[in-house]
Design a protein around this motif. Structure first.
Motif, mmCIF file in Angstrom:
data_model
loop_
_atom_site.group_PDB
_atom_site.id
_atom_site.type_symbol
_atom_site.label_atom_id
_atom_site.label_comp_id
_atom_site.label_asym_id
_atom_site.label_seq_id
_atom_site.Cartn_x
_atom_site.Cartn_y
_atom_site.Cartn_z
ATOM 1 N N ALA A 187 0.841 -1.206 0.000
ATOM 2 C CA ALA A 187 0.000 0.000 0.000
ATOM 3 C C ALA A 187 0.872 1.250 0.000
ATOM 4 C CB ALA A 187 -0.915 -0.011 1.226
ATOM 5 N N ARG A 188 0.279 2.336 -0.477
ATOM 6 C CA ARG A 188 1.004 3.599 -0.691
ATOM 7 C C ARG A 188 2.087 3.956 0.326
ATOM 8 N NH1 ARG A 188 -3.148 8.406 -1.725
ATOM 9 N NH2 ARG A 188 -3.983 7.470 0.150
ATOM 10 N N PRO A 189 1.718 4.077 1.627
ATOM 11 C CA PRO A 189 2.755 4.539 2.558
ATOM 12 C C PRO A 189 3.940 3.577 2.660
ATOM 13 C CG PRO A 189 0.718 3.952 3.720
ATOM 14 C CD PRO A 189 0.415 3.879 2.260
ATOM 15 N N GLN A 190 3.676 2.308 2.340
ATOM 16 C CA GLN A 190 4.779 1.335 2.415
ATOM 17 C C GLN A 190 5.774 1.531 1.281
ATOM 18 O OE1 GLN A 190 2.099 -2.000 2.460
ATOM 19 N NE2 GLN A 190 2.397 -2.241 4.666
ATOM 20 N N PHE A 191 5.293 1.996 0.130
ATOM 21 C CA PHE A 191 6.227 2.234 -0.976
ATOM 22 C C PHE A 191 7.183 3.372 -0.590
ATOM 23 C CE2 PHE A 191 2.160 1.123 -3.444
ATOM 24 C CZ PHE A 191 2.348 -0.222 -3.226
ATOM 25 N N VAL A 192 6.612 4.375 0.087
ATOM 26 C CA VAL A 192 7.434 5.521 0.510
ATOM 27 C C VAL A 192 8.517 5.050 1.493
ATOM 28 C CG1 VAL A 192 7.389 7.776 1.635
ATOM 29 C CG2 VAL A 192 5.488 7.094 0.154
ATOM 30 N N LYS A 193 8.123 4.212 2.442
ATOM 31 C CA LYS A 193 9.094 3.733 3.447
ATOM 32 C C LYS A 193 10.120 2.787 2.824
ATOM 33 C CE LYS A 193 5.338 4.099 6.661
ATOM 34 N NZ LYS A 193 4.166 3.390 7.146
ATOM 35 N N LEU A 194 9.677 2.054 1.806
ATOM 36 C CA LEU A 194 10.586 1.111 1.146
ATOM 37 C C LEU A 194 11.744 1.835 0.444
ATOM 38 C CD1 LEU A 194 11.336 -1.697 -0.106
ATOM 39 C CD2 LEU A 194 9.613 -1.247 -1.870
ATOM 40 N N ALA A 195 11.474 3.030 -0.091
ATOM 41 C CA ALA A 195 12.493 3.695 -0.929
ATOM 42 C C ALA A 195 13.850 3.804 -0.208
ATOM 43 C CB ALA A 195 11.992 5.060 -1.395
ATOM 44 N N PRO A 196 13.928 4.403 0.984
ATOM 45 C CA PRO A 196 15.248 4.499 1.620
ATOM 46 C C PRO A 196 15.751 3.158 2.163
ATOM 47 C CG PRO A 196 13.596 5.445 3.060
ATOM 48 C CD PRO A 196 12.904 5.099 1.777
ATOM 49 N N MET A 197 14.800 2.264 2.555
ATOM 50 C CA MET A 197 15.238 0.963 3.083
ATOM 51 C C MET A 197 15.864 0.126 1.973
ATOM 52 S SD MET A 197 14.903 1.028 6.265
ATOM 53 C CE MET A 197 15.553 -0.618 6.493
ATOM 54 N N ALA A 198 15.287 0.196 0.766
ATOM 55 C CA ALA A 198 15.848 -0.580 -0.355
ATOM 56 C C ALA A 198 17.270 -0.095 -0.633
ATOM 57 C CB ALA A 198 14.963 -0.426 -1.592
ATOM 58 N N ARG A 199 17.463 1.213 -0.579
ATOM 59 C CA ARG A 199 18.820 1.753 -0.819
ATOM 60 C C ARG A 199 19.779 1.296 0.278
ATOM 61 N NH1 ARG A 199 16.338 6.112 -3.131
ATOM 62 N NH2 ARG A 199 16.002 7.192 -1.158
ATOM 63 N N ALA A 200 19.326 1.421 1.531
ATOM 64 C CA ALA A 200 20.211 1.096 2.659
ATOM 65 C C ALA A 200 20.541 -0.396 2.699
ATOM 66 C CB ALA A 200 19.563 1.525 3.977
ATOM 67 N N LEU A 201 19.560 -1.245 2.372
ATOM 68 C CA LEU A 201 19.795 -2.687 2.486
ATOM 69 C C LEU A 201 20.555 -3.242 1.292
ATOM 70 C CD1 LEU A 201 16.400 -3.895 3.997
ATOM 71 C CD2 LEU A 201 18.656 -4.077 5.073
ATOM 72 N N GLU A 230 8.790 7.528 -9.205
ATOM 73 C CA GLU A 230 9.272 8.832 -8.729
ATOM 74 C C GLU A 230 10.275 8.729 -7.583
ATOM 75 O OE1 GLU A 230 5.367 11.485 -9.914
ATOM 76 O OE2 GLU A 230 5.665 10.917 -7.834
ATOM 77 N N LEU A 231 10.222 7.637 -6.843
ATOM 78 C CA LEU A 231 11.147 7.519 -5.708
ATOM 79 C C LEU A 231 12.313 6.580 -6.031
ATOM 80 C CD1 LEU A 231 8.575 7.402 -2.739
ATOM 81 C CD2 LEU A 231 9.946 9.343 -3.503
ATOM 82 N N GLY A 232 12.395 6.148 -7.298
ATOM 83 C CA GLY A 232 13.538 5.329 -7.724
ATOM 84 C C GLY A 232 13.609 3.992 -6.996
ATOM 85 N N ILE A 233 12.436 3.382 -6.755
ATOM 86 C CA ILE A 233 12.417 2.081 -6.055
ATOM 87 C C ILE A 233 12.575 0.979 -7.102
ATOM 88 C CG2 ILE A 233 11.090 0.589 -4.497
ATOM 89 C CD1 ILE A 233 9.385 3.087 -3.824
ATOM 90 N N PRO A 234 13.424 -0.028 -6.831
ATOM 91 C CA PRO A 234 13.545 -1.120 -7.801
ATOM 92 C C PRO A 234 12.204 -1.815 -8.016
ATOM 93 C CG PRO A 234 14.876 -1.536 -5.818
ATOM 94 C CD PRO A 234 14.252 -0.183 -5.642
ATOM 95 N N ARG A 235 11.967 -2.279 -9.228
ATOM 96 C CA ARG A 235 10.721 -3.010 -9.541
ATOM 97 C C ARG A 235 10.605 -4.222 -8.630
ATOM 98 N NH1 ARG A 235 6.851 -0.357 -11.804
ATOM 99 N NH2 ARG A 235 8.047 1.530 -11.933
ATOM 100 N N PRO A 236 9.402 -4.557 -8.171
ATOM 101 C CA PRO A 236 9.255 -5.739 -7.310
ATOM 102 C C PRO A 236 9.728 -7.010 -8.033
ATOM 103 C CG PRO A 236 7.230 -4.435 -7.339
ATOM 104 C CD PRO A 236 8.143 -3.832 -8.368
ATOM 105 N N ASP A 237 10.333 -7.902 -7.259
ATOM 106 C CA ASP A 237 10.755 -9.198 -7.814
ATOM 107 C C ASP A 237 9.557 -10.120 -7.947
ATOM 108 O OD1 ASP A 237 13.929 -9.022 -7.569
ATOM 109 O OD2 ASP A 237 13.008 -8.026 -5.855
ATOM 110 N N HIS A 238 8.555 -9.919 -7.095
ATOM 111 C CA HIS A 238 7.318 -10.705 -7.177
ATOM 112 C C HIS A 238 6.141 -9.751 -7.021
ATOM 113 C CE1 HIS A 238 9.345 -14.617 -6.565
ATOM 114 N NE2 HIS A 238 10.172 -13.890 -5.813
#
Ligand code: UD1
Length: 355
Positions: free
Chosen positions: A9-23, A49-57
């Motif tokens: 859901a929306r807010p999770q995509f926002v939180k994922l952006a920096p976590m994906a980079r950090a992890l 817009e937040l440069g999140i990698p495409r989901p693997d699944h």
């Protein structure tokens, strides 16, 4: 070590952006999108817009009743975890996607890491309250955003699994604020520089009861200036079913905004009226006064510091409550300083090394 982040859901995509980079700089990181949110402006736009990698699944579960939606996710997540053998599963916030992933993982003895743990509204009618309580108790590591969240976790006997990392939304907000500086949202141009209120409503308690929804809209109409209402699909559907017009004198509606545009609008707005947890906090961090159309909030620091107030039982008083907000200048930073993702990644990896 592979860590799987589950979002939907929306807010999770926002939180994922920096976590994906950090992890991803420190371990193998992959992303599962449950498909809880699926409209392009509720999902794809955040990845773009937040440069999140495409989901693997992508599980494509879509909308359904709570039980059906959570059950479909549980079934499919179990298969993904069985195939991928993650060393840990990272879950975000308090949606049905959060609970399904935590439950699927804990049953498979996969360590569960919960980002944004320990929040409580103490309102058991809220689906998010069920989700967050159950997720915290299923988790091996509770990553808390605030001191108050740590206190809530300790009260439930979870202190030894909890660590204060700060709020990852602050990381994203500060980055995007700097990126959009000097640009204007096309939606804000409509108001020609005049003060306006930015509003969002999506909680079932507000959208699903026609009398209450009408009261809230009248409360918005009573504000001095115009309101820009970013209408979640649930709000549009429920208003249409009840024969309630959202566009009316004093209220202009638009579709939900992507994240950079939301922040541009927030910077351009004079005040905020919302039932979103994230927007209450973003309003505080950018020092925009906020009226929250709920009877409780998990983000009580915004109220204690004088920038937010609750109008849950009194929607007619939105204007009066806004006028009475103290808006006290403050340097307090209860949601961290924008470096939470690195701290959370460190806490996750060291807890797995210790295990
Ligand atoms: C969900 C979360 C909520 C979070 C919010 C953020 C739960 C229980 N709720 O609420 O905690 O604050 O996301 O936005 O997990 N719909 C569409 N298109 C979409 C998504 C939804 O049309 O892409 C419509 C459907 O009619 C759906 C309704 O919106 O039934 C509600 O969607 P749902 O994901 O169940 O809950 P949200 O209200 O979005």
């Amino acid at each position: 070590m592979k860590i799987i982040s589950v979002v939907g859901a929306r807010p999770q995509f926002v939180k994922l952006a920096p976590m994906a980079r950090a992890l991803s700089s420190r371990c193998r990181h992959s992303v599962v999108h449950t498909g809880q949110h699926y409209d392009p402006n509720m999902s794809d736009v955040f990845f773009d817009e937040l440069g999140i990698p495409r989901p693997d699944h992508h599980l494509d579960v879509g909308s359904a009743s709570h039980g059906a939606q959570t059950g479909r996710m549980l079934d499919q997540l179990e298969r993904v975890f069985a195939a991928e053998h993650p060393g840990a599963v990272l879950v975000y916030g308090d949606t049905n996607s959060t609970l399904a992933a935590a439950l699927a993982a804990v049953k498979m003895h996969i360590p569960v890491m919960h980002l944004e743990a320990g929040l409580r509204s103490f309102n058991r009618a809220m689906p998010e309250e069920h989700n967050r309580v159950m997720t915290d108790h299923a988790s091996d590591l509770c990553l808390a955003p605030t001191e108050l969240a740590m206190h809530n976790l300790a009260n439930e006997g979870l202190a030894s699994r909890s660590v204060l990392v700060g709020d990852v939304m602050t990381d994203v907000l500060f980055g995007v604020r700097d990126r959009v500086a000097g640009t204007t949202s096309p939606l804000a141009l409509e108001f020609d520089g005049a003060p306006f209120t930015l509003a969002t409503l999506h909680r079932p308690a507000n959208t699903d009861d026609p009398a209450r929804l009408e009261d809230i809209l009248r409360g918005l109409q009573a504000l001095d200036g115009p309101t820009l209402l970013l209408a979640h699909p649930r709000l549009r559907a429920k208003a249409a079913a009840a024969g309630i017009a959202l566009d009316r004198p004093g209220i202009v509606t638009a579709d939900p905004a992507g994240y950079p545009d939301l922040i541009r609008l927030l910077l351009a707005a004079d005040s905020v009226v919302t039932d979103s947890g994230g927007l209450q906090k973003e309003a505080f961090l950018l020092r925009r006064p906020c009226v929250t159309v709920r009877s409780d909030t998990e983000w009580t620091e915004t109220i204690d510091l004088g920038w937010n107030t609750l109008a849950g039982d009194h929607p007619a008083e939105i204007a009066a409550r806004l006028a009475n907000l103290p808006r006290t200048p403050t340097e307090e930073a209860p949601y961290g300083n924008g470096t939470t993702a690195a701290r959370a990644a460190e806490a996750i990896l060291s807890s797995l090394q210790e295990a």
